[in-house]
Design an enzyme around this catalytic site. Structure first.
Site, mmCIF file in Angstrom:
data_model
loop_
_atom_site.group_PDB
_atom_site.id
_atom_site.type_symbol
_atom_site.label_atom_id
_atom_site.label_comp_id
_atom_site.label_asym_id
_atom_site.label_seq_id
_atom_site.Cartn_x
_atom_site.Cartn_y
_atom_site.Cartn_z
ATOM 1 N N GLY A 52 0.795 -1.228 0.000
ATOM 2 C CA GLY A 52 0.000 0.000 0.000
ATOM 3 C C GLY A 52 0.826 1.275 0.000
ATOM 4 N N ASP A 111 6.801 -6.868 14.933
ATOM 5 C CA ASP A 111 5.687 -6.053 15.422
ATOM 6 C C ASP A 111 6.133 -4.621 15.733
ATOM 7 O OD1 ASP A 111 3.452 -5.009 16.511
ATOM 8 O OD2 ASP A 111 3.387 -6.335 18.254
ATOM 9 N N TYR A 235 -17.142 5.804 8.586
ATOM 10 C CA TYR A 235 -15.692 6.043 8.595
ATOM 11 C C TYR A 235 -15.316 7.298 9.401
ATOM 12 C CZ TYR A 235 -10.841 5.871 7.224
ATOM 13 O OH TYR A 235 -9.470 5.781 7.283
ATOM 14 N N VAL A 274 -7.205 0.958 -3.596
ATOM 15 C CA VAL A 274 -7.421 -0.440 -3.214
ATOM 16 C C VAL A 274 -6.158 -0.942 -2.524
ATOM 17 C CG1 VAL A 274 -7.983 -2.750 -4.049
ATOM 18 C CG2 VAL A 274 -8.877 -0.745 -5.251
HETATM 19 P P1 NAD Z 1 -1.767 -1.745 3.918
HETATM 20 O O1 NAD Z 1 -2.595 -2.817 4.555
HETATM 21 O O2 NAD Z 1 -1.481 -1.854 2.472
HETATM 22 O O3 NAD Z 1 -0.342 -1.631 4.665
HETATM 23 C C1 NAD Z 1 -0.182 -1.783 6.038
HETATM 24 C C2 NAD Z 1 1.294 -1.916 6.388
HETATM 25 O O4 NAD Z 1 1.380 -2.023 7.824
HETATM 26 C C3 NAD Z 1 1.978 -3.178 5.830
HETATM 27 O O5 NAD Z 1 3.314 -2.862 5.483
HETATM 28 C C4 NAD Z 1 1.976 -4.135 7.026
HETATM 29 O O6 NAD Z 1 3.034 -5.103 7.015
HETATM 30 C C5 NAD Z 1 2.195 -3.126 8.149
HETATM 31 N N1 NAD Z 1 1.796 -3.635 9.464
HETATM 32 C C6 NAD Z 1 0.567 -3.986 9.916
HETATM 33 N N2 NAD Z 1 0.622 -4.371 11.202
HETATM 34 C C7 NAD Z 1 1.923 -4.266 11.582
HETATM 35 C C8 NAD Z 1 2.635 -4.492 12.781
HETATM 36 N N3 NAD Z 1 2.025 -4.912 13.894
HETATM 37 N N4 NAD Z 1 3.973 -4.290 12.783
HETATM 38 C C9 NAD Z 1 4.637 -3.874 11.664
HETATM 39 N N5 NAD Z 1 4.007 -3.601 10.519
HETATM 40 C C10 NAD Z 1 2.681 -3.794 10.466
HETATM 41 O O7 NAD Z 1 -2.487 -0.385 4.302
HETATM 42 P P2 NAD Z 1 -2.659 1.043 3.582
HETATM 43 O O8 NAD Z 1 -4.030 1.098 3.010
HETATM 44 O O9 NAD Z 1 -1.491 1.387 2.756
HETATM 45 O O10 NAD Z 1 -2.707 1.978 4.874
HETATM 46 C C11 NAD Z 1 -1.596 2.695 5.373
HETATM 47 C C12 NAD Z 1 -2.081 4.006 5.969
HETATM 48 O O11 NAD Z 1 -2.664 4.791 4.921
HETATM 49 C C13 NAD Z 1 -3.181 3.830 7.048
HETATM 50 O O12 NAD Z 1 -2.986 4.780 8.064
HETATM 51 C C14 NAD Z 1 -4.463 4.150 6.282
HETATM 52 O O13 NAD Z 1 -5.496 4.620 7.110
HETATM 53 C C15 NAD Z 1 -3.940 5.249 5.356
HETATM 54 N N6 NAD Z 1 -4.807 5.523 4.179
HETATM 55 C C16 NAD Z 1 -5.257 4.502 3.387
HETATM 56 C C17 NAD Z 1 -6.115 4.778 2.332
HETATM 57 C C18 NAD Z 1 -6.646 3.699 1.429
HETATM 58 O O14 NAD Z 1 -7.571 3.956 0.660
HETATM 59 N N7 NAD Z 1 -6.094 2.505 1.475
HETATM 60 C C19 NAD Z 1 -6.474 6.122 2.053
HETATM 61 C C20 NAD Z 1 -5.958 7.131 2.841
HETATM 62 C C21 NAD Z 1 -5.127 6.828 3.924
#
Ligand code: NAD
Length: 401
Positions: A52, A111, A235, A274
């Site tokens: 992501g 973690d 949300y 996504v």
């Molecule tokens: P994602 O699920 O693609 O990525 C999450 C990351 O966190 C991964 O690298 C995973 O390995 C890591 N992770 C999870 N638990 C962990 C732990 N305990 N220790 C170490 N690493 C851990 O998520 P994403 O959608 O890219 O979200 C990232 C941020 O972006 C979040 O704060 C989300 O709210 C924000 N965001 C997402 C969107 C969207 O549409 N997806 C939009 C705006 C903002």
């Protein structure tokens, strides 16, 4: 082994190493085709670096600015009979490409909420980089074990106060149906804030400062989302929104501390894309499928890497004074929230049914992106190739704990 997608609800439990590598390569190419950043970041820590927004931020820093990167994530390595998680294969591919380019790239797989991993990261930075000048905080997690109390907090996606009923889509079956989300209990609100709020971000900055590995003038950015009113009960005004409000508040406290050494901390509100995290949220996938159609038609569609690159090139290192919203946040969701985009999405939202879903919404684009998260459906990849999931791919970092 021939690796095929195995979809369970909003997750795919398998991942394809060649497809993940191709996705990472595509993002690297996107960044390489853009002009290199002037005065971009040099040494970057990304917490949540494997998928992501975090992965794309790492790619934009490395290949847009020649930055050395240290990534932290929580991913499953492969075994002889089971492929690794997508984030693990993404990170293998990223590290390989970064090192070929002569860039420093290391990862800590464990973690991020724990004191041990923070300590390990501080020691790695001190040993290898001296200090970092940018910290991207991009964790999305369903749970957090609190490092002081040992309590396990689980985040939930629920409205606050009253139940919320809305349409949602089953992406796999292409069916639209109503979903009712019951309101969260006060304990669930607290737990969600503990997982997805700013407490852990603050602990990271504290650990980096105490370890003397935050360079003077360093910046830190955490990601947030606001979205349109149709999703607010669930949300923005729900449990996750409460956690994001906490993130905003903590950002002000972290910013004040970082300013003492000429640095700053900011929240960036990004657009809906996504990812593994967003596909787990009810209602949002239908909104995203409609949004994609509208933004693609208008020629302003973006994924994670386009957003990450724009954050660096136009905002953080763009040279001009940073434009912030009333809450002091960067708005990378500016194109998503444009009135012409939102009016059109709302018009389609009111019309969409199971029958016209594929003509009104970019459901194919959504499905493609979803499968691509796990390395499937990527053009040019030989999905009939017999793969030894563990043997061929040596890991960037073994999982700790
Ligand atoms: P994602 O699920 O693609 O990525 C999450 C990351 O966190 C991964 O690298 C995973 O390995 C890591 N992770 C999870 N638990 C962990 C732990 N305990 N220790 C170490 N690493 C851990 O998520 P994403 O959608 O890219 O979200 C990232 C941020 O972006 C979040 O704060 C989300 O709210 C924000 N965001 C997402 C969107 C969207 O549409 N997806 C939009 C705006 C903002």
């Amino acid at each position: 082994m021939i690796i095929r997608p195995k979809i369970r609800g909003f997750l795919c439990v398998t991942a394809h190493p060649d497809g993940c590598a191709a996705n990472v390569g595509e993002q690297i190419d996107y960044v390489r085709r853009r002009p290199a950043l002037r005065d971009g970041p040099r040494k970057v820590l990304v917490v949540g670096a494997s998928t992501g927004y975090g992965l794309s931020s790492r790619i934009a820093a490395a290949f847009g600015s020649g930055a050395g990167t240290l990534g932290v994530y929580f991913e499953r390595p492969p075994s002889s009979d089971k492929p690794a998680s997508a984030g693990w294969y993404n990170s293998v591919a990223f590290e390989h490409c970064a090192r070929e380019e002569g860039l420093y790239a290391r990862s800590v797989n464990g973690d991020a909420f724990s004191n041990e991993i923070k300590q390990q990261v501080v020691e790695t930075i001190a040993r290898d980089l001296g200090a970092v000048d940018l910290v991207i905080y991009s964790l999305a997690s369903p749970r957090r074990t609190h490092p002081v109390t040992g309590e396990v907090h689980r985040s939930v996606i629920k409205p606050i106060g009253e139940a919320f009923t809305s349409r949602t889509v089953d992406i796999d079956k292409g069916i639209i149906h109503d979903v009712t989300l019951e309101p969260a209990t006060p304990g669930e609100v607290e737990d969600t804030v503990a997982v997805m709020g700013g407490d852990d971000w603050e602990m990271w900055i504290q650990a980096l400062m105490e370890g003397g590995v935050l360079a003077p003038g360093a910046a830190s950015v955490a990601y947030s989302y606001v979205g349109p009113e149709m999703t607010w009960p669930m949300y923005h005004h729900g449990t996750i929104g409460r956690a994001k409000a906490d993130l905003d508040e903590r950002a002000r406290a972290i910013d004040a501390r970082m300013k003492e050494t000429g640095g700053r901390a900011l929240v960036s509100v990004n657009k809906a894309v996504v990812t593994q995290a967003s596909s787990a949220i009810p209602v949002v996938p239908l909104y995203i499928a409609l949004l994609f159609r509208v933004m693609k038609e208008k020629g302003i569609h973006e994924g994670c890497v386009e957003q990450a690159h724009r954050l660096f090139a136009d905002r953080l290192y763009g040279g001009d004074a940073l434009e912030l919203d009333a809450e002091g946040r960067i708005r990378l969701d500016d194109w998503e929230m444009r009135p012409d985009v939102q009016d059109e999405v709302r018009r389609l939202w009111d019309q969409v049914t199971g029958e016209n879903l594929s003509s009104l919404a970019d459901i194919d684009g959504y499905r493609e992106d979803f499968l691509k998260l796990f390395g499937f459906g990527v053009p040019g990849v030989d999905y009939e190739r017999d793969i030894d999931p563990a043997g061929e791919f040596t890991g960037p970092a073994e999982r700790v704990g």
